[in-house]
Design an enzyme around this catalytic site. Structure first.
Site, mmCIF file in Angstrom:
data_model
loop_
_atom_site.group_PDB
_atom_site.id
_atom_site.type_symbol
_atom_site.label_atom_id
_atom_site.label_comp_id
_atom_site.label_asym_id
_atom_site.label_seq_id
_atom_site.Cartn_x
_atom_site.Cartn_y
_atom_site.Cartn_z
ATOM 1 N N THR A 192 0.809 -1.222 0.000
ATOM 2 C CA THR A 192 0.000 0.000 0.000
ATOM 3 C C THR A 192 0.845 1.276 0.000
ATOM 4 O O THR A 192 0.515 2.256 -0.663
ATOM 5 C CB THR A 192 -0.998 -0.005 1.186
ATOM 6 O OG1 THR A 192 -1.766 1.173 1.165
ATOM 7 C CG2 THR A 192 -0.317 -0.142 2.526
ATOM 8 N N ASP B 52 0.962 8.694 3.478
ATOM 9 C CA ASP B 52 -0.215 9.034 4.286
ATOM 10 C C ASP B 52 -0.288 10.551 4.363
ATOM 11 O O ASP B 52 0.597 11.184 4.932
ATOM 12 C CB ASP B 52 -0.092 8.425 5.688
ATOM 13 C CG ASP B 52 -1.376 8.542 6.508
ATOM 14 O OD1 ASP B 52 -2.227 9.389 6.173
ATOM 15 O OD2 ASP B 52 -1.516 7.798 7.493
ATOM 16 N N ARG C 103 -2.960 12.264 5.626
ATOM 17 C CA ARG C 103 -4.049 12.668 6.509
ATOM 18 C C ARG C 103 -3.591 13.711 7.524
ATOM 19 O O ARG C 103 -2.425 13.775 7.882
ATOM 20 C CB ARG C 103 -4.623 11.454 7.239
ATOM 21 C CG ARG C 103 -5.372 10.521 6.309
ATOM 22 C CD ARG C 103 -5.898 9.328 7.029
ATOM 23 N NE ARG C 103 -4.795 8.511 7.551
ATOM 24 C CZ ARG C 103 -4.964 7.477 8.356
ATOM 25 N NH1 ARG C 103 -6.169 7.129 8.753
ATOM 26 N NH2 ARG C 103 -3.932 6.779 8.770
#
Length: 193
Positions: free
Chosen positions: A113, A125, A127
């Protein structure tokens, strides 16, 4: 600055939640949301989950991740113990559904991923949990127990003026399709699995 735009009590499979939409504009079609379990006392320490949107896991019940199961477990937990789920519109670690599906395609070719996101020129990532902190401020929450396995979420709370009292693990058993994904979360991101 996000503010409360709308709220309603919504009956669910797990019980009634007051759902509040927060955004900068009243016509925002993708607001952040707070799901507050019935009977939650916001003046006391509150159980909280920061949950990032996952269309594939929550709507289509994908077995590639545990996101849908985590949301269901969090909703059940909050109804039993009181608490808030802060639902953040950050699909695919904030890369969006189109890029997420592109990343899935690369995963079918053998990338994990993280490698897939990086191959697409995207962050592993992207976020940010500052809006979750702002929502807690607007709700008047001062002390929380955070339902998470993610050390980044813990750090966001620790770096804020909201007091973190305890981490509550949210463990979902791996399946044949999700075991590599969960291993990557543990190895690369340091998730407490």
């Amino acid at each position: 600055m996000i503010t409360k735009q709308a709220e309603s009590n919504v009956p669910t499979d797990y019980g009634i939640f007051k759902i509040i939409a927060f955004s900068e504009k009243s016509d925002d079609w993708m607001p952040q949301m707070a799901l507050i379990a019935e009977g939650t006392d916001l003046s006391k320490p509150v159980n909280v989950r920061f949950h990032s949107e996952c269309i594939t896991g929550e709507v289509f019940h994908s077995k590639k991740c545990e996101c849908g199961q985590q949301l269901a477990a969090a909703m059940k937990y909050m109804q039993q113990h009181g608490g808030i789920i802060v639902y953040l519109r950050q699909e695919g670690r904030n890369i969006g559904i189109i890029n997420k599906l592109k990343a899935y395609s690369l995963q079918e070719q053998g990338l994990d991923t993280v490698q897939a996101n990086l191959e697409l020129g995207l962050p592993a990532d992207d976020r940010n949990f500052s809006s979750a902190i702002e929502i807690l401020h607007q709700l008047g929450v001062k002390q929380i127990n955070l339902l998470t396995n993610n050390p980044d979420k813990l750090k966001f709370v620790e770096d804020s003026d909201i007091q973190l009292l305890e981490r509550i693990p949210l463990q979902i058993e791996a399946n044949e399709n999700s075991k590599d994904y969960l291993q990557t979360k543990k190895d690369y991101f340091g998730h407490l699995l």
